[in-house]
Scaffold this active site. Structure first.
Site, PDB file in Angstrom:
ATOM      1  N   GLU A 168       0.415  -1.172  -4.835  1.00 43.97           N
ATOM      2  CA  GLU A 168      -0.689  -0.232  -4.645  1.00 43.97           C
ATOM      3  C   GLU A 168      -1.877  -0.687  -5.481  1.00 43.97           C
ATOM      4  OE1 GLU A 168      -3.197   2.331  -3.577  1.00 43.97           O
ATOM      5  OE2 GLU A 168      -1.211   2.565  -2.649  1.00 43.97           O
ATOM      6  N   ASN A 223      -2.989  -6.496  -5.495  1.00 42.36           N
ATOM      7  CA  ASN A 223      -3.726  -6.661  -4.249  1.00 42.36           C
ATOM      8  C   ASN A 223      -2.948  -7.617  -3.349  1.00 42.36           C
ATOM      9  OD1 ASN A 223      -5.531  -7.161  -2.179  1.00 42.36           O
ATOM     10  ND2 ASN A 223      -7.316  -7.345  -3.513  1.00 42.36           N
ATOM     11  N   ALA A 224      -2.214  -7.060  -2.394  1.00 44.47           N
ATOM     12  CA  ALA A 224      -1.373  -7.880  -1.516  1.00 44.47           C
ATOM     13  C   ALA A 224      -2.187  -8.803  -0.629  1.00 44.47           C
ATOM     14  CB  ALA A 224      -0.490  -6.980  -0.656  1.00 44.47           C
ATOM     15  N   THR A 282       6.692   9.349   4.105  1.00 39.68           N
ATOM     16  CA  THR A 282       5.415   9.157   3.420  1.00 39.68           C
ATOM     17  C   THR A 282       4.589  10.436   3.424  1.00 39.68           C
ATOM     18  OG1 THR A 282       4.214   8.445   5.392  1.00 39.68           O
ATOM     19  CG2 THR A 282       5.391   6.745   4.173  1.00 39.68           C
ATOM     20  N   GLU A 283       3.729  10.559   2.406  1.00 40.70           N
ATOM     21  CA  GLU A 283       2.861  11.725   2.310  1.00 40.70           C
ATOM     22  C   GLU A 283       1.899  11.791   3.494  1.00 40.70           C
ATOM     23  OE1 GLU A 283       3.971   9.982  -0.114  1.00 40.70           O
ATOM     24  OE2 GLU A 283       4.787  11.470  -1.505  1.00 40.70           O
ATOM     25  N   GLU A 284       1.393  10.617   3.908  1.00 42.42           N
ATOM     26  CA  GLU A 284       0.491  10.581   5.061  1.00 42.42           C
ATOM     27  C   GLU A 284       1.224  11.013   6.329  1.00 42.42           C
ATOM     28  OE1 GLU A 284      -2.745  10.011   5.673  1.00 42.42           O
ATOM     29  OE2 GLU A 284      -3.101  10.069   3.526  1.00 42.42           O
ATOM     30  N   GLY A 296       0.843  -1.193   0.000  1.00 46.21           N
ATOM     31  CA  GLY A 296       0.000   0.000   0.000  1.00 46.21           C
ATOM     32  C   GLY A 296       0.873   1.236   0.000  1.00 46.21           C
ATOM     33  N   CYS A 312       2.484   1.253   6.044  1.00 46.75           N
ATOM     34  CA  CYS A 312       2.486   2.645   6.495  1.00 46.75           C
ATOM     35  C   CYS A 312       1.112   3.286   6.326  1.00 46.75           C
ATOM     36  CB  CYS A 312       3.525   3.445   5.714  1.00 46.75           C
ATOM     37  SG  CYS A 312       5.200   2.808   5.887  1.00 46.75           S
ATOM     38  N   ASP A 349      -5.396   1.737   5.591  1.00 42.14           N
ATOM     39  CA  ASP A 349      -6.804   2.073   5.785  1.00 42.14           C
ATOM     40  C   ASP A 349      -7.261   1.519   7.136  1.00 42.14           C
ATOM     41  OD1 ASP A 349      -9.531   2.417   5.704  1.00 42.14           O
ATOM     42  OD2 ASP A 349      -9.764   1.717   3.641  1.00 42.14           O
TER      43      ASP A 349
END
EC number: 2.1.1.33
Length: 286
Positions: A126, A161-162, A259-261, A103, A181, A184
């Site tokens: 992803e 899809n892991a 990471t962006e998050e 992800g 990281c 959801d």
């Protein structure tokens, strides 16, 4: 009559931008950057802009996304993603993927890990289409713009899809590090089965992770952090690493800030909950 979105209107700048980027992707995605005409002419590629890659924040992992995946790891052609590491004489790869960002979002972690681990192949997985396209374009641009140093040749992204197909890509014990990281959180209880850390999935992660390998987790949601810690601690093949280990580990420091998050949480002065677990040896069967 309902107006078309800007991304579908042939007269809009956004439509023209996306068509142009799609053509660039088709041309550059599977070629060695140092052999492309852009590099020979000394041109730079602009980094992609997120606003042209609109996508929902999350995707249902149980939906049929019409994904392509190999029947087995031996059927996977990694040279399309890492052409720099393909042996020109026999066509075989000289390295295997050893680090996976599950992800990966917009690819910030991979990009910071690339120079830190130049000898490792790093893969981001992803599920979202437009986010995957963004990361592909970002890597194409970075490879082109650092072609003289062969920069960022050791990272790439794969739409997959892991939760369904991870063993189709990786052999037993192939990975040394796995990152989860800001996944959801799936707040509703009926959605907990869709969380990326569950008892069943942990057994698959243990299969592809080598003994002594590390699972890295980070989130800004305390409930999800406690969920992941609980399930990892209950699994017989994982053991939590100490806080001291986390403070001294290079990957943890990168994971907190790359990471962006993570950057978004930093701007909002939120909490970041980290937990790392090592893969224990598989018990011998008597």
């Amino acid at each position: 009559m309902k107006a078309k979105p800007l991304s579908q209107d042939p007269g809009s700048k956004r439509y023209a931008y996306r068509i142009n980027k799609e053509e660039n992707r088709k041309e550059l995605k599977h070629v060695k950057i140092n052999e492309s005409s852009l590099v020979q002419e000394g041109q730079k590629i602009d980094l992609p802009k997120k606003r042209y890659y609109r996508q929902r924040a999350h995707s249902n992992p149980f939906s049929d996304h019409q994904l392509e995946y190999p029947v087995s790891p031996q059927d996977m052609d990694w040279s399309k993603l890492y052409p720099y590491y393909k042996n020109a004489e026999n066509g075989q790869m000289t390295k295997k993927v050893t680090i996976a960002d599950i992800g990966c979002g917009f690819g910030g972690l991979m990009i910071d890990l690339s120079p830190a681990f130049p000898e490792d192949l790093i893969l981001g997985m992803e599920i979202r289409v437009q986010v995957t396209n963004y990361v592909e374009d970002r890597i194409i641009a970075l490879r082109n713009n650092t072609a003289s140093k062969h920069g960022f040749q050791n990272i790439n992204v794969l739409r997959g899809n892991a939760m369904k197909f991870l063993p189709n890509f990786f052999e037993k014990g192939q990975l040394s590090k796995m990152f989860f990281c800001f996944p959801d959180p799936h707040f509703k209880q009926r959605k907990h089965k869709a969380r990326i850390i569950t008892n069943t999935l942990l057994s698959e992660y243990a299969y592809v992770l080598k003994e002594g390998g590390v699972v890295y987790t980070i989130t800004d949601v305390k409930d999800l952090h406690e969920w992941m810690v609980k399930h990892l601690e209950e699994h017989p093949l994982f053991e939590r690493l100490s806080k001291e280990w986390e403070e001294n580990d290079e990957c943890v420091q990168i994971m907190r800030n790359a990471t962006e998050e993570g950057k978004k949480v930093e701007r909002k002065k939120g909490d970041k909950f980290v937990a790392c677990f090592t893969r224990l040896p598989t018990p011998a069967i008597l």
